[in-house]
Scaffold this motif. Sequence first.
Motif, PDB file in Angstrom:
ATOM      1  N   LEU A 209     -92.432 -64.215 -55.590  1.00 31.64           N
ATOM      2  CA  LEU A 209     -92.636 -63.848 -54.192  1.00 31.64           C
ATOM      3  C   LEU A 209     -93.254 -62.458 -54.176  1.00 31.64           C
ATOM      4  O   LEU A 209     -92.610 -61.478 -54.550  1.00 31.64           O
ATOM      5  N   LEU A 210     -94.513 -62.376 -53.762  1.00 29.01           N
ATOM      6  CA  LEU A 210     -95.203 -61.097 -53.654  1.00 29.01           C
ATOM      7  C   LEU A 210     -95.006 -60.562 -52.237  1.00 29.01           C
ATOM      8  O   LEU A 210     -95.275 -61.270 -51.261  1.00 29.01           O
ATOM      9  N   VAL A 211     -94.542 -59.317 -52.128  1.00 27.48           N
ATOM     10  CA  VAL A 211     -94.261 -58.703 -50.830  1.00 27.48           C
ATOM     11  C   VAL A 211     -95.141 -57.480 -50.642  1.00 27.48           C
ATOM     12  O   VAL A 211     -95.276 -56.646 -51.551  1.00 27.48           O
ATOM     13  N   THR A 212     -95.753 -57.370 -49.480  1.00 26.68           N
ATOM     14  CA  THR A 212     -96.365 -56.108 -49.064  1.00 26.68           C
ATOM     15  C   THR A 212     -95.886 -55.825 -47.647  1.00 26.68           C
ATOM     16  O   THR A 212     -95.928 -56.701 -46.786  1.00 26.68           O
ATOM     17  N   GLY A 213     -95.418 -54.596 -47.422  1.00 24.45           N
ATOM     18  CA  GLY A 213     -94.924 -54.229 -46.097  1.00 24.45           C
ATOM     19  C   GLY A 213     -95.087 -52.746 -45.868  1.00 24.45           C
ATOM     20  O   GLY A 213     -94.622 -51.950 -46.685  1.00 24.45           O
ATOM     21  N   HIS A 214     -95.770 -52.384 -44.776  1.00 24.72           N
ATOM     22  CA  HIS A 214     -95.994 -50.961 -44.534  1.00 24.72           C
ATOM     23  C   HIS A 214     -96.255 -50.615 -43.070  1.00 24.72           C
ATOM     24  O   HIS A 214     -96.485 -49.464 -42.740  1.00 24.72           O
ATOM     25  N   ARG A 215     -96.162 -51.579 -42.152  1.00 28.22           N
ATOM     26  CA  ARG A 215     -96.604 -51.337 -40.770  1.00 28.22           C
ATOM     27  C   ARG A 215     -95.718 -50.337 -40.047  1.00 28.22           C
ATOM     28  O   ARG A 215     -94.487 -50.393 -40.136  1.00 28.22           O
ATOM     29  N   ARG A 216     -96.346 -49.450 -39.276  1.00 32.12           N
ATOM     30  CA  ARG A 216     -95.600 -48.429 -38.548  1.00 32.12           C
ATOM     31  C   ARG A 216     -94.632 -49.034 -37.537  1.00 32.12           C
ATOM     32  O   ARG A 216     -93.548 -48.521 -37.315  1.00 32.12           O
ATOM     33  N   GLU A 217     -95.029 -50.146 -36.902  1.00 27.42           N
ATOM     34  CA  GLU A 217     -94.149 -50.713 -35.875  1.00 27.42           C
ATOM     35  C   GLU A 217     -92.874 -51.297 -36.458  1.00 27.42           C
ATOM     36  O   GLU A 217     -91.936 -51.616 -35.729  1.00 27.42           O
ATOM     37  N   SER A 218     -92.823 -51.435 -37.799  1.00 27.06           N
ATOM     38  CA  SER A 218     -91.607 -51.932 -38.452  1.00 27.06           C
ATOM     39  C   SER A 218     -90.706 -50.815 -38.960  1.00 27.06           C
ATOM     40  O   SER A 218     -89.619 -51.103 -39.491  1.00 27.06           O
ATOM     41  N   PRO A 249     -93.758 -42.170 -47.190  1.00 32.63           N
ATOM     42  CA  PRO A 249     -92.316 -41.969 -47.365  1.00 32.63           C
ATOM     43  C   PRO A 249     -91.460 -42.736 -46.365  1.00 32.63           C
ATOM     44  O   PRO A 249     -90.301 -43.045 -46.646  1.00 32.63           O
ATOM     45  N   ASN A 250     -92.026 -43.092 -45.202  1.00 32.23           N
ATOM     46  CA  ASN A 250     -91.284 -43.892 -44.227  1.00 32.23           C
ATOM     47  C   ASN A 250     -91.099 -45.330 -44.685  1.00 32.23           C
ATOM     48  O   ASN A 250     -90.261 -46.051 -44.149  1.00 32.23           O
ATOM     49  N   VAL A 251     -91.892 -45.739 -45.662  1.00 35.98           N
ATOM     50  CA  VAL A 251     -91.724 -47.055 -46.291  1.00 35.98           C
ATOM     51  C   VAL A 251     -90.923 -46.904 -47.577  1.00 35.98           C
ATOM     52  O   VAL A 251     -89.932 -47.599 -47.809  1.00 35.98           O
ATOM     53  N   ARG A 252     -91.360 -45.976 -48.404  1.00 36.08           N
ATOM     54  CA  ARG A 252     -90.804 -45.825 -49.749  1.00 36.08           C
ATOM     55  C   ARG A 252     -89.310 -45.515 -49.721  1.00 36.08           C
ATOM     56  O   ARG A 252     -88.529 -46.081 -50.496  1.00 36.08           O
ATOM     57  N   GLY A 253     -88.912 -44.607 -48.830  1.00 37.75           N
ATOM     58  CA  GLY A 253     -87.510 -44.206 -48.775  1.00 37.75           C
ATOM     59  C   GLY A 253     -86.566 -45.357 -48.484  1.00 37.75           C
ATOM     60  O   GLY A 253     -85.654 -45.651 -49.276  1.00 37.75           O
ATOM     61  N   PRO A 254     -86.750 -46.053 -47.343  1.00 41.65           N
ATOM     62  CA  PRO A 254     -85.853 -47.167 -47.024  1.00 41.65           C
ATOM     63  C   PRO A 254     -85.867 -48.288 -48.056  1.00 41.65           C
ATOM     64  O   PRO A 254     -84.821 -48.864 -48.358  1.00 41.65           O
ATOM     65  N   LEU A 287     -95.419 -62.735 -48.888  1.00 44.58           N
ATOM     66  CA  LEU A 287     -94.743 -62.291 -47.665  1.00 44.58           C
ATOM     67  C   LEU A 287     -95.310 -60.928 -47.322  1.00 44.58           C
ATOM     68  O   LEU A 287     -95.193 -59.992 -48.121  1.00 44.58           O
ATOM     69  N   THR A 288     -95.923 -60.786 -46.143  1.00 38.04           N
ATOM     70  CA  THR A 288     -96.718 -59.584 -45.899  1.00 38.04           C
ATOM     71  C   THR A 288     -96.740 -59.212 -44.427  1.00 38.04           C
ATOM     72  O   THR A 288     -96.480 -60.055 -43.557  1.00 38.04           O
ATOM     73  N   ASP A 289     -97.047 -57.943 -44.141  1.00 34.93           N
ATOM     74  CA  ASP A 289     -97.422 -57.551 -42.786  1.00 34.93           C
ATOM     75  C   ASP A 289     -98.843 -56.999 -42.776  1.00 34.93           C
ATOM     76  O   ASP A 289     -99.294 -56.427 -41.793  1.00 34.93           O
ATOM     77  N   SER A 290     -99.570 -57.167 -43.881  1.00 35.72           N
ATOM     78  CA  SER A 290    -100.932 -56.659 -44.024  1.00 35.72           C
ATOM     79  C   SER A 290    -101.935 -57.561 -43.322  1.00 35.72           C
ATOM     80  O   SER A 290    -101.816 -58.793 -43.362  1.00 35.72           O
ATOM     81  N   GLY A 291    -102.952 -56.946 -42.724  1.00 29.33           N
ATOM     82  CA  GLY A 291    -104.020 -57.736 -42.135  1.00 29.33           C
ATOM     83  C   GLY A 291    -104.908 -58.356 -43.197  1.00 29.33           C
ATOM     84  O   GLY A 291    -105.197 -59.550 -43.171  1.00 29.33           O
ATOM     85  N   GLY A 292    -105.347 -57.546 -44.169  1.00 33.21           N
ATOM     86  CA  GLY A 292    -106.260 -58.042 -45.182  1.00 33.21           C
ATOM     87  C   GLY A 292    -105.692 -59.174 -46.008  1.00 33.21           C
ATOM     88  O   GLY A 292    -106.399 -60.125 -46.353  1.00 33.21           O
ATOM     89  N   VAL A 293    -104.412 -59.099 -46.332  1.00 32.75           N
ATOM     90  CA  VAL A 293    -103.794 -60.146 -47.148  1.00 32.75           C
ATOM     91  C   VAL A 293    -103.786 -61.477 -46.400  1.00 32.75           C
ATOM     92  O   VAL A 293    -103.889 -62.544 -47.013  1.00 32.75           O
ATOM     93  N   GLN A 294    -103.682 -61.434 -45.075  1.00 34.47           N
ATOM     94  CA  GLN A 294    -103.750 -62.666 -44.278  1.00 34.47           C
ATOM     95  C   GLN A 294    -105.101 -63.356 -44.459  1.00 34.47           C
ATOM     96  O   GLN A 294    -105.204 -64.574 -44.297  1.00 34.47           O
ATOM     97  N   GLU A 295    -106.130 -62.588 -44.782  1.00 34.51           N
ATOM     98  CA  GLU A 295    -107.466 -63.141 -44.988  1.00 34.51           C
ATOM     99  C   GLU A 295    -107.708 -63.510 -46.449  1.00 34.51           C
ATOM    100  O   GLU A 295    -108.315 -64.542 -46.744  1.00 34.51           O
ATOM    101  N   GLU A 296    -107.225 -62.677 -47.375  1.00 34.24           N
ATOM    102  CA  GLU A 296    -107.514 -62.876 -48.796  1.00 34.24           C
ATOM    103  C   GLU A 296    -106.706 -64.007 -49.410  1.00 34.24           C
ATOM    104  O   GLU A 296    -107.248 -64.874 -50.113  1.00 34.24           O
ATOM    105  N   ALA A 297    -105.385 -63.976 -49.202  1.00 35.99           N
ATOM    106  CA  ALA A 297    -104.511 -64.913 -49.910  1.00 35.99           C
ATOM    107  C   ALA A 297    -104.850 -66.375 -49.631  1.00 35.99           C
ATOM    108  O   ALA A 297    -104.799 -67.204 -50.555  1.00 35.99           O
ATOM    109  N   PRO A 298    -105.206 -66.759 -48.383  1.00 34.68           N
ATOM    110  CA  PRO A 298    -105.589 -68.161 -48.173  1.00 34.68           C
ATOM    111  C   PRO A 298    -106.805 -68.577 -48.991  1.00 34.68           C
ATOM    112  O   PRO A 298    -106.927 -69.746 -49.373  1.00 34.68           O
ATOM    113  N   ALA A 299    -107.702 -67.618 -49.273  1.00 34.37           N
ATOM    114  CA  ALA A 299    -108.859 -67.948 -50.106  1.00 34.37           C
ATOM    115  C   ALA A 299    -108.441 -68.277 -51.534  1.00 34.37           C
ATOM    116  O   ALA A 299    -109.192 -68.915 -52.276  1.00 34.37           O
ATOM    117  N   LEU A 300    -107.233 -67.850 -51.917  1.00 30.48           N
ATOM    118  CA  LEU A 300    -106.683 -68.166 -53.240  1.00 30.48           C
ATOM    119  C   LEU A 300    -105.732 -69.359 -53.182  1.00 30.48           C
ATOM    120  O   LEU A 300    -105.119 -69.708 -54.187  1.00 30.48           O
TER     121      LEU A 300
END
Length: 401
Positions: A209-218, A249-254, A287-300
């Motif tokens: 399970l590959l995770v990317t998460g960094h959005r400010r609203e989260s 740091p708002n991502v890394r710390g938590p 599992l992601t909140d990234s915009g680009g990954v929503q486009e890239e991963a389906p191509a794979l």
Amino acid sequence: MATKILSIFGTRPEAIKMAPLVKQLEADPAIESVVCVTGQHQQMLDQVLDLFRIEPHHNLALMTGNQTLNELAARLIASLDDVLAAVRPDRVLVHGDTTTASAAALASFHRRIPIGHVEAGLRTGNLMQPWPEEMNRRVVDVMSDLMFAPTASSKANLAREALHGKVIVTGNTVIDALTLTTARIDSDAALRAELDARLPFLDGALPVLLVTGHRRESFGAGFANICAALGDLARTDKVQIVYPVHLNPNVRGPVQQSLGGARNVHLIDPLDYLGFVRLMQRASIILTDSGGVQEEAPALGKPVLVMRDVTERPEAVEAGTVRLVGTERGAIVRAVTALLDNVAERESFARRINPYGDGHASQRIVAALTKRPFAEFEAAVSADSGVSADASTQSVDAVSR
């Protein structure tokens, strides 16, 4: 006389998506290409520049620790104004929805320099999601006279807003970048071995399970829920989790506090683009909140679960290549578990059609910038790629407002 085009970008996602376009601009004799990077993500940005062998003419290196968005925007506008005065471009190109894009567009607009917006027209309809990206993208579109929309849906969004610019549907340049990168990985066994050696902890017997998460609203409760869900999934022993943790740091710390040392969870530093594409290739679920990954991963052919309540990329949801799961702990656990338990459903994602183009978006953009006839360009693409013009993106058109 060559047309002088200044491309301005500053984050890693922008660099990935602009890199194939910059290379296409550099190769065109009708264009004098100038590149300015703002350094909004300096370390991660440099990795992409090195990969695609891009030497910026101007590197502003504007990011400082704990800088507010207003501080960054103010510094961007002032510094970019100096660049615009020195370069005197015929046109500026910006990408997407970043603070760099909105500041560069505003600085160019104030100098009456025409603006081309790459990846125009994406919308959620909610200014708070994604924040502040939804606002950034909208204001850039308002100021642009050329809008390069990745899909017909993006074009339709722009048509509803009755903007003054011309809209051209091109596909998304991220597929261009991905196509170039996967071709390099797939053709080089030694490179694959080198990239795999960076992740010696992966167990070949367990799904990844590959995770990317960094959005400010989260930030805050959203990240707490995400981390709790990942902890729940790791304890099932059904999956190994790999999370390249953003440097913010708002991502890394938590994330480190909640998941550091957790069983079956591997928190790693951000990967360069080659390494990340290879990890996407090896992943079972993303599992992601990234915009680009929503486009890239389906191509794979990878199943993508999006940790947002809304997305500015509804085409992917409609095509069935991504699913929205939000940031609620139980919803994330249920969605991932359902795919882990149903291999046939997981594998079905590989048969779904990615709506983001055929890997020739950059060529279409350059064709528009040089006023090359589209019919002539499509014939060139067909001859170059072996793909018939009918099989390539059919929504290449322009409409004037």
